[in-house]
Motif scaffolding. Sequence first.
Motif, PDB file in Angstrom:
ATOM      1  N   SER A  61       0.834  -1.205   0.000  1.00  0.00           N
ATOM      2  CA  SER A  61       0.000   0.000   0.000  1.00  0.00           C
ATOM      3  C   SER A  61       0.873   1.261   0.000  1.00  0.00           C
ATOM      4  O   SER A  61       0.610   2.213  -0.745  1.00  0.00           O
ATOM      5  CB  SER A  61      -0.924  -0.020   1.206  1.00  0.00           C
ATOM      6  OG  SER A  61      -1.664   1.171   1.275  1.00  0.00           O
ATOM      7  N   ASN A  62       1.906   1.257   0.834  1.00  0.00           N
ATOM      8  CA  ASN A  62       2.818   2.410   0.897  1.00  0.00           C
ATOM      9  C   ASN A  62       3.533   2.620  -0.437  1.00  0.00           C
ATOM     10  O   ASN A  62       3.703   3.761  -0.883  1.00  0.00           O
ATOM     11  CB  ASN A  62       3.845   2.226   2.015  1.00  0.00           C
ATOM     12  CG  ASN A  62       3.246   2.404   3.383  1.00  0.00           C
ATOM     13  OD1 ASN A  62       2.202   3.035   3.539  1.00  0.00           O
ATOM     14  ND2 ASN A  62       3.898   1.842   4.381  1.00  0.00           N
ATOM     15  N   LEU A  63       3.955   1.539  -1.066  1.00  0.00           N
ATOM     16  CA  LEU A  63       4.638   1.671  -2.358  1.00  0.00           C
ATOM     17  C   LEU A  63       3.700   2.253  -3.413  1.00  0.00           C
ATOM     18  O   LEU A  63       4.111   3.105  -4.217  1.00  0.00           O
ATOM     19  CB  LEU A  63       5.207   0.330  -2.812  1.00  0.00           C
ATOM     20  CG  LEU A  63       6.430  -0.151  -2.040  1.00  0.00           C
ATOM     21  CD1 LEU A  63       6.801  -1.571  -2.442  1.00  0.00           C
ATOM     22  CD2 LEU A  63       7.611   0.788  -2.238  1.00  0.00           C
ATOM     23  N   PHE A  64       2.446   1.824  -3.419  1.00  0.00           N
ATOM     24  CA  PHE A  64       1.486   2.398  -4.378  1.00  0.00           C
ATOM     25  C   PHE A  64       1.241   3.879  -4.085  1.00  0.00           C
ATOM     26  O   PHE A  64       1.107   4.683  -5.010  1.00  0.00           O
ATOM     27  CB  PHE A  64       0.166   1.619  -4.371  1.00  0.00           C
ATOM     28  CG  PHE A  64       0.169   0.410  -5.267  1.00  0.00           C
ATOM     29  CD1 PHE A  64       0.213   0.543  -6.651  1.00  0.00           C
ATOM     30  CD2 PHE A  64       0.140  -0.864  -4.731  1.00  0.00           C
ATOM     31  CE1 PHE A  64       0.224  -0.562  -7.484  1.00  0.00           C
ATOM     32  CE2 PHE A  64       0.151  -1.986  -5.553  1.00  0.00           C
ATOM     33  CZ  PHE A  64       0.192  -1.837  -6.940  1.00  0.00           C
ATOM     34  N   GLU A  65       1.190   4.247  -2.808  1.00  0.00           N
ATOM     35  CA  GLU A  65       1.030   5.656  -2.448  1.00  0.00           C
ATOM     36  C   GLU A  65       2.238   6.473  -2.920  1.00  0.00           C
ATOM     37  O   GLU A  65       2.087   7.588  -3.426  1.00  0.00           O
ATOM     38  CB  GLU A  65       0.839   5.820  -0.945  1.00  0.00           C
ATOM     39  CG  GLU A  65      -0.518   5.372  -0.449  1.00  0.00           C
ATOM     40  CD  GLU A  65      -1.668   6.158  -1.057  1.00  0.00           C
ATOM     41  OE1 GLU A  65      -1.565   7.403  -1.167  1.00  0.00           O
ATOM     42  OE2 GLU A  65      -2.673   5.529  -1.420  1.00  0.00           O
ATOM     43  N   LEU A  66       3.437   5.938  -2.721  1.00  0.00           N
ATOM     44  CA  LEU A  66       4.645   6.626  -3.198  1.00  0.00           C
ATOM     45  C   LEU A  66       4.622   6.775  -4.714  1.00  0.00           C
ATOM     46  O   LEU A  66       5.010   7.818  -5.248  1.00  0.00           O
ATOM     47  CB  LEU A  66       5.904   5.868  -2.775  1.00  0.00           C
ATOM     48  CG  LEU A  66       6.303   5.986  -1.318  1.00  0.00           C
ATOM     49  CD1 LEU A  66       7.417   4.998  -0.988  1.00  0.00           C
ATOM     50  CD2 LEU A  66       6.750   7.410  -1.010  1.00  0.00           C
ATOM     51  N   LEU A  67       4.182   5.750  -5.402  1.00  0.00           N
ATOM     52  CA  LEU A  67       4.114   5.801  -6.859  1.00  0.00           C
ATOM     53  C   LEU A  67       3.152   6.890  -7.312  1.00  0.00           C
ATOM     54  O   LEU A  67       3.471   7.686  -8.202  1.00  0.00           O
ATOM     55  CB  LEU A  67       3.686   4.434  -7.399  1.00  0.00           C
ATOM     56  CG  LEU A  67       3.711   4.253  -8.908  1.00  0.00           C
ATOM     57  CD1 LEU A  67       5.100   4.510  -9.468  1.00  0.00           C
ATOM     58  CD2 LEU A  67       3.257   2.857  -9.282  1.00  0.00           C
ATOM     59  N   LYS A  68       1.998   6.977  -6.667  1.00  0.00           N
ATOM     60  CA  LYS A  68       1.036   8.023  -7.017  1.00  0.00           C
ATOM     61  C   LYS A  68       1.580   9.407  -6.677  1.00  0.00           C
ATOM     62  O   LYS A  68       1.447  10.343  -7.457  1.00  0.00           O
ATOM     63  CB  LYS A  68      -0.294   7.793  -6.290  1.00  0.00           C
ATOM     64  CG  LYS A  68      -1.066   6.610  -6.801  1.00  0.00           C
ATOM     65  CD  LYS A  68      -2.322   6.389  -5.976  1.00  0.00           C
ATOM     66  CE  LYS A  68      -3.002   5.085  -6.341  1.00  0.00           C
ATOM     67  NZ  LYS A  68      -4.135   4.788  -5.454  1.00  0.00           N
ATOM     68  N   ALA A  69       2.204   9.532  -5.508  1.00  0.00           N
ATOM     69  CA  ALA A  69       2.718  10.830  -5.067  1.00  0.00           C
ATOM     70  C   ALA A  69       3.870  11.314  -5.934  1.00  0.00           C
ATOM     71  O   ALA A  69       4.064  12.516  -6.087  1.00  0.00           O
ATOM     72  CB  ALA A  69       3.169  10.745  -3.607  1.00  0.00           C
ATOM     73  N   SER A  70       4.606  10.399  -6.514  1.00  0.00           N
ATOM     74  CA  SER A  70       5.755  10.802  -7.319  1.00  0.00           C
ATOM     75  C   SER A  70       5.369  11.111  -8.754  1.00  0.00           C
ATOM     76  O   SER A  70       6.217  11.417  -9.575  1.00  0.00           O
ATOM     77  CB  SER A  70       6.834   9.713  -7.292  1.00  0.00           C
ATOM     78  OG  SER A  70       6.355   8.537  -7.913  1.00  0.00           O
ATOM     79  N   GLY A  71       4.116  11.063  -9.062  1.00  0.00           N
ATOM     80  CA  GLY A  71       3.648  11.483 -10.373  1.00  0.00           C
ATOM     81  C   GLY A  71       3.340  10.336 -11.310  1.00  0.00           C
ATOM     82  O   GLY A  71       2.696  10.534 -12.327  1.00  0.00           O
ATOM     83  N   ASP A  72       3.819   9.151 -11.031  1.00  0.00           N
ATOM     84  CA  ASP A  72       3.536   7.982 -11.865  1.00  0.00           C
ATOM     85  C   ASP A  72       3.687   8.334 -13.338  1.00  0.00           C
ATOM     86  O   ASP A  72       2.778   8.159 -14.146  1.00  0.00           O
ATOM     87  CB  ASP A  72       2.135   7.452 -11.559  1.00  0.00           C
ATOM     88  CG  ASP A  72       1.848   6.114 -12.227  1.00  0.00           C
ATOM     89  OD1 ASP A  72       2.799   5.435 -12.647  1.00  0.00           O
ATOM     90  OD2 ASP A  72       0.666   5.762 -12.336  1.00  0.00           O
ATOM     91  N   ALA A  73       4.860   8.854 -13.706  1.00  0.00           N
ATOM     92  CA  ALA A  73       5.116   9.386 -15.042  1.00  0.00           C
ATOM     93  C   ALA A  73       4.796   8.394 -16.156  1.00  0.00           C
ATOM     94  O   ALA A  73       4.355   8.786 -17.229  1.00  0.00           O
ATOM     95  CB  ALA A  73       6.577   9.836 -15.148  1.00  0.00           C
ATOM     96  N   GLU A  74       5.000   7.127 -15.911  1.00  0.00           N
ATOM     97  CA  GLU A  74       4.783   6.136 -16.960  1.00  0.00           C
ATOM     98  C   GLU A  74       3.373   5.554 -16.932  1.00  0.00           C
ATOM     99  O   GLU A  74       3.030   4.715 -17.759  1.00  0.00           O
ATOM    100  CB  GLU A  74       5.811   5.009 -16.813  1.00  0.00           C
ATOM    101  CG  GLU A  74       7.240   5.497 -16.922  1.00  0.00           C
ATOM    102  CD  GLU A  74       8.239   4.441 -16.480  1.00  0.00           C
ATOM    103  OE1 GLU A  74       7.834   3.289 -16.211  1.00  0.00           O
ATOM    104  OE2 GLU A  74       9.417   4.779 -16.397  1.00  0.00           O
ATOM    105  N   GLY A  75       2.545   5.953 -15.996  1.00  0.00           N
ATOM    106  CA  GLY A  75       1.196   5.413 -15.874  1.00  0.00           C
ATOM    107  C   GLY A  75       1.200   3.951 -15.472  1.00  0.00           C
ATOM    108  O   GLY A  75       0.287   3.197 -15.789  1.00  0.00           O
ATOM    109  N   ALA A  76       2.242   3.561 -14.755  1.00  0.00           N
ATOM    110  CA  ALA A  76       2.432   2.154 -14.414  1.00  0.00           C
ATOM    111  C   ALA A  76       1.555   1.692 -13.276  1.00  0.00           C
ATOM    112  O   ALA A  76       1.318   0.487 -13.130  1.00  0.00           O
ATOM    113  CB  ALA A  76       3.899   1.910 -14.067  1.00  0.00           C
TER     114      ALA A  76
END
Length: 100
Positions: free
Chosen positions: A5-20
């Motif tokens: 869950s934390n990793l997904f939150e970090l991914l969203k917070a960092s902009g998820d540039a690749e839409g991954a």
Amino acid sequence: SDGISNLFELLKASGDAEGASAQLMNDYTEGKLKYSDLKETVANSVVAMLKPFKEKRAELASDKRALKDQIKASSVEIRKRAQETVKEVKDLTGLMNVKY
């Protein structure tokens, strides 16, 4: 789990540039998510997000004299504004004759 869950939150917070995140979330819900893939994607996304800050810091560090001059100039302006604010507060509170 909390870690995922934390990793997904970090991914969203960092902009998820690749839409991954959508694909990774889909893999997670299907039970096919490789934790190492998620960690690598998050790491790459965070590094990409921080790159402009790192470049700006390197730019500022390359000309220390200009940076010091800018800080001195800013300090003068900040002090002037702070003195104005203190004067306004003293006027409003009736403490014009009080000295520190």
